[in-house]
Write a protein that holds these residues in place. Structure first.
Motif, PDB file in Angstrom:
ATOM      1  N   ILE A 115       0.851  -1.186   0.000  1.00  0.00           N
ATOM      2  CA  ILE A 115       0.000   0.000   0.000  1.00  0.00           C
ATOM      3  C   ILE A 115       0.888   1.238   0.000  1.00  0.00           C
ATOM      4  CG2 ILE A 115      -1.716   1.314   1.287  1.00  0.00           C
ATOM      5  CD1 ILE A 115      -2.779  -1.279   2.391  1.00  0.00           C
ATOM      6  N   ARG A 116       0.610   2.147  -0.894  1.00  0.00           N
ATOM      7  CA  ARG A 116       1.397   3.377  -0.964  1.00  0.00           C
ATOM      8  C   ARG A 116       1.141   4.230   0.269  1.00  0.00           C
ATOM      9  NH1 ARG A 116       0.422   8.188  -5.366  1.00  0.00           N
ATOM     10  NH2 ARG A 116       2.130   9.564  -4.718  1.00  0.00           N
ATOM     11  N   PRO A 117       2.184   4.728   0.923  1.00  0.00           N
ATOM     12  CA  PRO A 117       1.972   5.583   2.094  1.00  0.00           C
ATOM     13  C   PRO A 117       1.275   6.890   1.734  1.00  0.00           C
ATOM     14  CG  PRO A 117       4.255   4.800   1.961  1.00  0.00           C
ATOM     15  CD  PRO A 117       3.603   4.464   0.664  1.00  0.00           C
ATOM     16  N   TYR A 118       0.764   7.573   2.738  1.00  0.00           N
ATOM     17  CA  TYR A 118       0.117   8.864   2.533  1.00  0.00           C
ATOM     18  C   TYR A 118       1.081   9.810   1.831  1.00  0.00           C
ATOM     19  CZ  TYR A 118      -1.808  13.464   3.561  1.00  0.00           C
ATOM     20  OH  TYR A 118      -2.289  14.753   3.458  1.00  0.00           O
ATOM     21  N   PRO A 119       0.702  10.362   0.670  1.00  0.00           N
ATOM     22  CA  PRO A 119       1.621  11.220  -0.103  1.00  0.00           C
ATOM     23  C   PRO A 119       1.656  12.649   0.413  1.00  0.00           C
ATOM     24  CG  PRO A 119      -0.412  10.859  -1.326  1.00  0.00           C
ATOM     25  CD  PRO A 119      -0.545  10.078  -0.045  1.00  0.00           C
ATOM     26  N   VAL A 120       2.428  12.850   1.449  1.00  0.00           N
ATOM     27  CA  VAL A 120       2.479  14.169   2.089  1.00  0.00           C
ATOM     28  C   VAL A 120       2.970  15.232   1.130  1.00  0.00           C
ATOM     29  CG1 VAL A 120       4.820  13.810   2.969  1.00  0.00           C
ATOM     30  CG2 VAL A 120       3.274  15.373   4.181  1.00  0.00           C
ATOM     31  N   GLU A 121       3.736  14.833   0.113  1.00  0.00           N
ATOM     32  CA  GLU A 121       4.271  15.816  -0.830  1.00  0.00           C
ATOM     33  C   GLU A 121       3.180  16.483  -1.666  1.00  0.00           C
ATOM     34  OE1 GLU A 121       4.106  11.867  -2.949  1.00  0.00           O
ATOM     35  OE2 GLU A 121       4.721  12.586  -0.961  1.00  0.00           O
ATOM     36  N   LEU A 122       1.956  15.945  -1.647  1.00  0.00           N
ATOM     37  CA  LEU A 122       0.864  16.522  -2.420  1.00  0.00           C
ATOM     38  C   LEU A 122       0.066  17.554  -1.628  1.00  0.00           C
ATOM     39  CD1 LEU A 122      -0.468  13.321  -4.245  1.00  0.00           C
ATOM     40  CD2 LEU A 122       1.020  15.107  -5.157  1.00  0.00           C
ATOM     41  N   GLU A 123       0.442  17.803  -0.385  1.00  0.00           N
ATOM     42  CA  GLU A 123      -0.236  18.829   0.403  1.00  0.00           C
ATOM     43  C   GLU A 123       0.144  20.219  -0.120  1.00  0.00           C
ATOM     44  OE1 GLU A 123       0.593  18.288   4.519  1.00  0.00           O
ATOM     45  OE2 GLU A 123      -0.697  16.538   4.717  1.00  0.00           O
ATOM     46  N   GLU A 124      -0.829  21.126  -0.099  1.00  0.00           N
ATOM     47  CA  GLU A 124      -0.600  22.455  -0.650  1.00  0.00           C
ATOM     48  C   GLU A 124      -1.478  23.473   0.077  1.00  0.00           C
ATOM     49  OE1 GLU A 124      -0.980  24.677  -5.034  1.00  0.00           O
ATOM     50  OE2 GLU A 124      -1.723  22.621  -4.728  1.00  0.00           O
ATOM     51  N   VAL A 125      -0.870  24.519   0.618  1.00  0.00           N
ATOM     52  CA  VAL A 125      -1.608  25.617   1.248  1.00  0.00           C
ATOM     53  C   VAL A 125      -1.847  26.686   0.195  1.00  0.00           C
ATOM     54  CG1 VAL A 125      -1.585  27.381   3.033  1.00  0.00           C
ATOM     55  CG2 VAL A 125      -0.621  25.121   3.511  1.00  0.00           C
ATOM     56  N   VAL A 126      -3.106  27.100   0.017  1.00  0.00           N
ATOM     57  CA  VAL A 126      -3.450  28.073  -1.023  1.00  0.00           C
ATOM     58  C   VAL A 126      -4.310  29.181  -0.414  1.00  0.00           C
ATOM     59  CG1 VAL A 126      -3.342  26.354  -2.862  1.00  0.00           C
ATOM     60  CG2 VAL A 126      -5.507  26.768  -1.695  1.00  0.00           C
ATOM     61  N   PRO A 127      -4.237  30.390  -0.990  1.00  0.00           N
ATOM     62  CA  PRO A 127      -5.102  31.476  -0.507  1.00  0.00           C
ATOM     63  C   PRO A 127      -6.546  31.254  -0.948  1.00  0.00           C
ATOM     64  CG  PRO A 127      -3.809  32.207  -2.402  1.00  0.00           C
ATOM     65  CD  PRO A 127      -3.319  30.834  -2.050  1.00  0.00           C
ATOM     66  N   TRP A 128      -7.479  31.656  -0.083  1.00  0.00           N
ATOM     67  CA  TRP A 128      -8.902  31.526  -0.401  1.00  0.00           C
ATOM     68  C   TRP A 128      -9.726  32.406   0.515  1.00  0.00           C
ATOM     69  CZ3 TRP A 128     -13.253  29.152   2.128  1.00  0.00           C
ATOM     70  CH2 TRP A 128     -14.384  29.005   1.299  1.00  0.00           C
ATOM     71  N   GLN A 129     -10.555  33.246  -0.086  1.00  0.00           N
ATOM     72  CA  GLN A 129     -11.512  34.076   0.657  1.00  0.00           C
ATOM     73  C   GLN A 129     -10.844  34.892   1.767  1.00  0.00           C
ATOM     74  OE1 GLN A 129     -15.187  34.109  -0.025  1.00  0.00           O
ATOM     75  NE2 GLN A 129     -14.150  33.440  -1.911  1.00  0.00           N
ATOM     76  N   GLY A 130      -9.708  35.492   1.448  1.00  0.00           N
ATOM     77  CA  GLY A 130      -9.015  36.329   2.426  1.00  0.00           C
ATOM     78  C   GLY A 130      -8.205  35.579   3.455  1.00  0.00           C
ATOM     79  N   GLY A 131      -8.163  34.256   3.378  1.00  0.00           N
ATOM     80  CA  GLY A 131      -7.361  33.447   4.286  1.00  0.00           C
ATOM     81  C   GLY A 131      -6.653  32.357   3.507  1.00  0.00           C
ATOM     82  N   THR A 132      -6.381  31.249   4.153  1.00  0.00           N
ATOM     83  CA  THR A 132      -5.749  30.117   3.473  1.00  0.00           C
ATOM     84  C   THR A 132      -6.499  28.833   3.809  1.00  0.00           C
ATOM     85  OG1 THR A 132      -4.201  29.719   5.303  1.00  0.00           O
ATOM     86  CG2 THR A 132      -3.456  31.175   3.519  1.00  0.00           C
ATOM     87  N   ILE A 133      -6.433  27.894   2.883  1.00  0.00           N
ATOM     88  CA  ILE A 133      -6.963  26.557   3.112  1.00  0.00           C
ATOM     89  C   ILE A 133      -5.905  25.553   2.686  1.00  0.00           C
ATOM     90  CG2 ILE A 133      -9.394  27.165   2.896  1.00  0.00           C
ATOM     91  CD1 ILE A 133      -9.284  26.170   0.015  1.00  0.00           C
ATOM     92  N   LEU A 134      -6.083  24.335   3.118  1.00  0.00           N
ATOM     93  CA  LEU A 134      -5.142  23.269   2.778  1.00  0.00           C
ATOM     94  C   LEU A 134      -5.797  22.320   1.786  1.00  0.00           C
ATOM     95  CD1 LEU A 134      -2.465  21.694   3.279  1.00  0.00           C
ATOM     96  CD2 LEU A 134      -3.632  20.554   5.187  1.00  0.00           C
ATOM     97  N   ILE A 140      -9.040  16.864  -0.792  1.00  0.00           N
ATOM     98  CA  ILE A 140     -10.027  17.657  -0.060  1.00  0.00           C
ATOM     99  C   ILE A 140      -9.488  19.059   0.159  1.00  0.00           C
ATOM    100  CG2 ILE A 140     -10.977  15.626   1.104  1.00  0.00           C
ATOM    101  CD1 ILE A 140      -9.555  16.568   3.665  1.00  0.00           C
ATOM    102  N   ALA A 141     -10.413  20.003   0.236  1.00  0.00           N
ATOM    103  CA  ALA A 141     -10.086  21.350   0.707  1.00  0.00           C
ATOM    104  C   ALA A 141     -10.516  21.408   2.161  1.00  0.00           C
ATOM    105  CB  ALA A 141     -10.820  22.394  -0.130  1.00  0.00           C
ATOM    106  N   THR A 142      -9.596  21.748   3.061  1.00  0.00           N
ATOM    107  CA  THR A 142      -9.899  21.689   4.487  1.00  0.00           C
ATOM    108  C   THR A 142      -9.331  22.899   5.204  1.00  0.00           C
ATOM    109  OG1 THR A 142      -9.636  20.354   6.502  1.00  0.00           O
ATOM    110  CG2 THR A 142      -7.841  20.287   4.911  1.00  0.00           C
ATOM    111  N   ARG A 143      -9.941  23.224   6.315  1.00  0.00           N
ATOM    112  CA  ARG A 143      -9.459  24.299   7.189  1.00  0.00           C
ATOM    113  C   ARG A 143      -9.916  23.991   8.601  1.00  0.00           C
ATOM    114  NH1 ARG A 143     -13.695  29.208   5.557  1.00  0.00           N
ATOM    115  NH2 ARG A 143     -15.587  28.148   6.348  1.00  0.00           N
ATOM    116  N   THR A 144      -9.411  24.722   9.547  1.00  0.00           N
ATOM    117  CA  THR A 144      -9.835  24.567  10.936  1.00  0.00           C
ATOM    118  C   THR A 144     -11.154  25.298  11.134  1.00  0.00           C
ATOM    119  OG1 THR A 144      -7.543  24.452  11.683  1.00  0.00           O
ATOM    120  CG2 THR A 144      -9.205  24.935  13.346  1.00  0.00           C
TER     121      THR A 144
END
Length: 408
Positions: free
Chosen positions: A233-252, A307-311
């Motif tokens: 099983i391929r491990p979780y590809p952490v290298e594909l994580e990306e923080v981007v600007p959205w609606q005046g803040g950031t999302i992951l 997924i697009a996610t935020r706190t």
């Protein structure tokens, strides 16, 4: 030149991966054993150190609850005599001195890893102790593990019912046991030289889990290749994580993980009935456990879900949108789906995730991306047209519109 690592050496490696172990020292002579016992603090346990003996108790090679220097010296001398009598050809490299960790309320468990000729490294967990072979209570899983998968592994054993607590026995700290399994899986995934790991017993109670005894077998690894190719099983590809600007803040933007289960249920519950029907093609009131597992526990080699996610306001992660793609075995064609939380449509999340999905498929050499939607699903049809997809007419037999994008 050594391929079997003894208890002190194995524990040093486990310590490096944050796996709790009982303080352990190796002593070459009885006098050194006495010095090591004073350093660790009484009471101590003393065991023989021999590469030719796997079950130390079989040759009288274990003494517990030693609380004086004289007791340590007498125990080591007695062990040396017993070993010479019972296994005269066995080598005696010295003695293991470790802090006593006796706890009548603790459960003796086994954890470790082996190498399967088909699946590669596998992680093992079950009931441990001296009678481990007779009890034969264990389950296996493929690395890498996370907390969700580790707890699933624990639940597939008979000893899990005891770990949950019974009568006057409190429940064991399942989070601590799961953390050990996660780190064991990480160790095995990251260090290809390790072909076998045996932790027995792993003592667990309400206060945590600690390794009492451990040994490890190693082999030379081919560092020229990719160590992750060993894993089924391929491990979780952490290298594909990306923080981007959205609606005046950031999302992951990141791949989905099994830990996203609760957030995914909340995401589903925030969809309108029509949006659920557009995604599932039928009316669904709630996600079933099997569906949730299917959506969040994915094989990253065959499919991807970004997924697009935020706190969220409550401090917990919240899922805002999901884009998913599943490739055929030859990676010629991949089918996608995208869903944006109903109250967040028209804010660019769908375009953002689809662009990431298309770039991912192109990098993997996928030839085309295909999808379908109900004719009434105007937002998705408009989205794919904006992204350059070819949109076909309504399929009269299936009642959907199909679209595709060729990747150059």
């Amino acid at each position: 030149g050594r391929y079997l690592l003894d208890d002190p050496d194995t524990k040093a490696i486990l310590d490096a991966y944050g796996i709790p172990t009982v303080p352990t020292r190796a002593a070459a002579t009885p006098d050194e054993a006495v010095a090591m016992a004073a350093e660790i603090g009484y009471p101590v346990a003393v065991k023989i150190l021999s590469p030719d003996v796997v079950q130390k108790s079989d040759v009288g090679g274990v003494s517990l609850d030693l609380d004086t220097p004289d007791a340590v010296r007498a125990a080591t001398e007695r062990m040396a005599r017993r070993l010479a009598e019972l296994k005269p050809d066995a080598r005696l490299d010295g003695f293991i001195v470790q802090a006593m960790a006796r706890n009548p309320e603790a459960h003796e468990l086994i954890a470790g890893a082996a190498t399967d000729p088909v699946f590669g490294p596998v992680i093992l967990f079950g009931q441990g102790g001296l009678a481990v072979e007779a009890v034969n209570d264990h389950a296996v899983a493929l690395p890498p593990l996370n907390t969700v998968l580790a707890r699933d592994l624990i639940a597939r054993t008979r000893v899990a019912r005891q770990l949950a607590g019974y009568r006057n026995h409190p429940a064991a700290d399942l989070d601590a046991i799961a953390a050990v399994l996660v780190q064991v899986a990480r160790l095995i995934a990251e260090v290809p030289e390790i072909v076998e790991l045996d932790i027995n017993p792993l003592l667990a109670d309400a206060n945590g889990a600690v390794v009492l005894d451990a040994r490890m077998r190693i082999a030379m690894a081919d560092r020229a290749g990719n160590a992750l190719d060993r894993l089924a099983i391929r491990p979780y590809p952490v290298e594909l994580e990306e923080v981007v600007p959205w609606q005046g803040g950031t999302i992951l933007l990141r791949p989905i993980r099994p830990e996203d289960g609760a957030a995914h249920v909340a995401f589903f519950n925030a969809l309108t009935p029509d949006d659920v029907r557009y995604r599932m093609f039928v009316r669904v009131r709630e996600l079933q456990p099997a569906q949730l597992a299917r959506f969040t526990q994915i094989d990253y080699d065959r499919e991807m879900a970004f997924i697009a996610t935020r706190t969220g306001p409550d401090g917990h992660p919240e899922t805002l949108a999901v884009a998913r793609v599943v490739a055929d075995p030859d990676n010629m064609s991949a089918e996608f789906a995208v869903t944006v939380r109903s109250d967040l449509k028209g804010k660019g999340l769908g375009v953002m995730l689809m662009n990431k999905l298309i770039a991912y498929c192109r990098a993997r050499g996928t030839r085309e991306i295909v999808g379908e939607a109900l004719p009434q699903n105007a937002p998705v049809i408009g989205l794919v047209k904006k992204l350059g997809f070819t949109v076909g007419p309504v399929d009269e037999d299936e009642g959907v519109r199909k679209f595709w994008l060729e990747l150059r």
